[in-house]
Write an enzyme that holds these catalytic residues in place. Structure first.
Site, PDB file in Angstrom:
ATOM      1  N   SER A  57      91.159   9.462  48.608  1.00  0.00           N
ATOM      2  CA  SER A  57      90.051   9.262  49.445  1.00  0.00           C
ATOM      3  C   SER A  57      90.453   8.196  50.457  1.00  0.00           C
ATOM      4  CB  SER A  57      88.802   8.904  48.613  1.00  0.00           C
ATOM      5  OG  SER A  57      88.712  10.248  47.680  1.00  0.00           O
ATOM      6  N   GLN A  97      77.460  30.612  30.310  1.00  0.00           N
ATOM      7  CA  GLN A  97      76.172  30.562  29.207  1.00  0.00           C
ATOM      8  C   GLN A  97      75.756  31.973  29.146  1.00  0.00           C
ATOM      9  OE1 GLN A  97      75.698  27.859  27.784  1.00  0.00           O
ATOM     10  NE2 GLN A  97      73.639  28.469  26.724  1.00  0.00           N
ATOM     11  N   ARG A 147      87.643  21.718  55.566  1.00  0.00           N
ATOM     12  CA  ARG A 147      86.569  21.352  54.551  1.00  0.00           C
ATOM     13  C   ARG A 147      85.764  22.826  54.471  1.00  0.00           C
ATOM     14  NH1 ARG A 147      86.071  15.007  55.454  1.00  0.00           N
ATOM     15  NH2 ARG A 147      87.369  14.373  53.938  1.00  0.00           N
ATOM     16  N   GLU A 155      90.522  17.881  48.862  1.00  0.00           N
ATOM     17  CA  GLU A 155      89.985  17.685  50.250  1.00  0.00           C
ATOM     18  C   GLU A 155      88.704  16.724  50.617  1.00  0.00           C
ATOM     19  OE1 GLU A 155      91.664  19.709  53.656  1.00  0.00           O
ATOM     20  OE2 GLU A 155      91.799  19.810  51.488  1.00  0.00           O
ATOM     21  N   GLY A 179      98.409   6.110  44.890  1.00  0.00           N
ATOM     22  CA  GLY A 179      97.367   5.038  45.271  1.00  0.00           C
ATOM     23  C   GLY A 179      96.022   5.568  45.224  1.00  0.00           C
ATOM     24  N   ARG A 210      75.310  44.281  28.596  1.00  0.00           N
ATOM     25  CA  ARG A 210      75.067  43.983  27.251  1.00  0.00           C
ATOM     26  C   ARG A 210      73.935  44.465  26.641  1.00  0.00           C
ATOM     27  NH1 ARG A 210      77.579  42.628  22.619  1.00  0.00           N
ATOM     28  NH2 ARG A 210      76.816  40.555  21.678  1.00  0.00           N
ATOM     29  N   THR A 259      86.499  14.099  47.668  1.00  0.00           N
ATOM     30  CA  THR A 259      85.733  14.377  46.359  1.00  0.00           C
ATOM     31  C   THR A 259      84.132  14.374  47.158  1.00  0.00           C
ATOM     32  OG1 THR A 259      85.001  12.002  46.304  1.00  0.00           O
ATOM     33  CG2 THR A 259      87.056  12.777  45.008  1.00  0.00           C
TER      34      THR A 259
END
Length: 380
Positions: free
Chosen positions: A129, A330, A236, A357, A126, A261, A359
Site C-alpha cells: 500500500s 452456506q 480499480r 490493487e 516491505g 435441491r 486493500t
C-alpha cells in the site's frame, strides 16, 4: 443502435462464449493449480487480449465499459482467466498513456495480438500500500538504466514477457521501466501456493543489475509515480468488475441449486428464509453493479471524482464478492464445502479481490479523504 443496446449485445455474446469456451476448464485449472492454457487460447481467438488497446496498435479500441463487461462475464465462470486478461491490460496501459511512439509500436501489438503477456510490478516485500516507499532503484548508466530490487506477489510473474516496473529514480522521482523476461539481471522467485486464484501465477520478480535500454523508459523517468496513480484509477474498476463477476457467478449457482435441491418434499427455493437470503444477495449484486457503472461513466468524463468513485466501486464490489460467495456456500449446505461445487472455488477466489490493487482499508481511507477534502483544505 443505442450505446446501451451495444453493451448488452456485447455482454450476451461474452456470456455465451464464456459458458462454452472457458467454464468447462475452470474447475480442473483450480484443482491442478495450473495455467489456464485452454481459456487463454480461447480469448485469443476472440481477440480479447487487444480489447483495451488502440486500433492503431492492433487493439480493439474498447472503452472502459466494454472492458468492465468482458472482465465481469469471464470472471463469472473463471476468475483466473479474467485476471490474467486484465493484468496484461493494466500493465501496458502506462505505456499507452505516456510512452513514446517507438516503444508503443515495439510492445503493444505483441500484447494486443495475444502473442505476449504483460505484468504490473508495484508491490514490494516491505509493503504494497505504501507506493511512495518503494525501494527498487533505477540508476542511469551508459545506454540505459540498471534496476536493483525486488517486487513481491506479482501476477503473471514468470509467464509474462513484459514487466512494467515502477522504480525509484536514483536521481529524482520515480520511473516506469519496461523490462523483458530475457533481459540480463531479471529472475523469478518460486510460484506461490495460494488459497484461491490457483491458475493465476504469482511470484517475486527480482532485479540484480538488470539492464534496461534507454528507449524502454515510459515517458519522463521522474514522473512515473503520478502515471501509476492515474493507472490505479483505471485498474480499480476492472478489479471491481472481477469481484462483481465472481459474485454474479456464485449467485447464479445458488439460484440454480436451491431451485433443484429437495428438502421436506419441496425445493429449497420454496422456503421463506432461503428466498430472503437470495433476495438480499441479488440486491447486493445490483447495488454494486450500479455503483461500478456510475464509476465508469464518471471516469469517461475525466471527472475529478473519478479516483474516489474507483475506490468506492472496488470496495463495494469486492466486499460483495466475499459476502455473496460466503452465503452461496452456506445455502449449498454441506455440498458447498465440497470441491465438486463451484461456489467453494468462488469463495476462495473472492478473498484476494479485497486485498490486491490496494486493500479495502486503503480504499476506505481514499474515499474518506475525498469526502473531507473541502473541509480539510479550509483548515490548512
Amino acid at each position: 443502435m443505442e450505446a446501451q443496446d451495444i453493451y448488452e449485445a456485447h455482454r450476451a455474446y461474452l456470456r455465451r462464449f464464456a459458458e462454452a469456451e472457458i467454464k468447462p476448464f475452470s474447475a480442473i485449472v483450480d484443482e491442478e493449480a495450473r495455467f489456464p492454457t485452454e481459456s487463454i487460447a480461447a480469448i485469443r481467438k476472440l481477440d480479447l487480449p487487444g480489447l483495451a488497446f488502440p486500433a492503431a496498435f492492433g487493439g480493439g479500441d474498447g472503452d472502459l465499459m466494454a472492458q468492465v463487461l468482458a472482465v465481469e462475464e469471464i470472471a463469472r465462470v473463471c476468475a483466473c482467466t479474467a485476471h490474467l486478461m486484465l493484468t496484461s491490460w493494466v500493465a501496458i496501459m502506462p505505456l499507452v498513456v505516456a510512452g513514446s511512439a517507438e516503444l508503443k509500436e515495439h510492445i503493444v501489438p505483441q500484447v494486443a495480438a495475444g502473442r505476449a503477456q504483460a505484468s504490473f510490478c508495484l508491490t514490494e516485500p516491505g509493503g504494497g500500500s505504501d507506493v511512495a516507499g518503494i525501494r527498487t532503484v533505477g540508476e542511469p548508466t551508459a545506454g540505459g538504466w540498471r534496476l536493483n530490487g525486488a517486487k513481491r506477489f506479482i501476477s503473471n510473474a514468470g509467464v509474462a514477457d513484459w514487466y512494467a516496473v515502477l522504480a525509484r529514480n536514483a536521481t529524482c522521482g520515480f520511473g516506469i521501466f519496461m523490462v523483458h523476461r530475457d533481459d540480463p539481471g531479471i529472475s523469478f522467485g518460486r510460484a506461490e501456493r495460494k488459497m484461491g486464484m490457483r491458475g493465476s501465477p504469482l511470484a517475486d520478480v527480482l532485479f540484480d543489475d538488470c539492464f534496461v535500454p534507454e528507449g524502454r523508459v515510459v515517458g519522463d523517468p521522474t514522473a512515473g509515480y503520478a502515471t501509476m496513480m492515474d493507472i490505479l484509477t483505471y485498474s480499480r474498476p476492472l478489479i471491481a468488475a472481477h469481484g462483481l463477476g465472481i459474485a454474479q457467478g456464485a449467485l447464479d449457482e445458488t439460484i440454480a441449486y436451491t431451485s433443484q435441491r429437495m428438502q421436506f418434499g419441496q425445493p429449497l427455493s420454496r422456503f421463506q428464509m432461503i428466498r430472503g437470503m437470495v433476495a438480499d444477495m441479488m440486491a447486493e449484486v445490483e447495488a454494486a453493479r450500479s455503483l461500478l457503472y456510475r464509476c465508469v461513466a464518471i471516469a469517461g468524463k475525466n471527472d475529478e471524482r473519478a479516483r474516489a468513485f474507483a475506490s468506492m466501486a472496488k470496495l463495494l464490489c469486492t466486499n460483495a464478492a466475499m459476502s455473496i460467495t460466503t452465503n452461496a456456500v452456506q445455502l449449498h449446505g454441506g455440498y458447498g464445502y465440497i470441491v465438486d461445487y463451484p461456489v467453494e472455488r468462488m469463495m476462495r477466489d473472492a478473498k484476494v479481490t479485497q486485498i490486491w490493487e490496494g486493500t479495502n482499508q486503503i480504499q476506505q481511507l481514499l474515499i474518506a479523504k475525498h469526502a473531507f477534502s473541502p473541509f480539510e483544505s479550509q483548515d490548512s
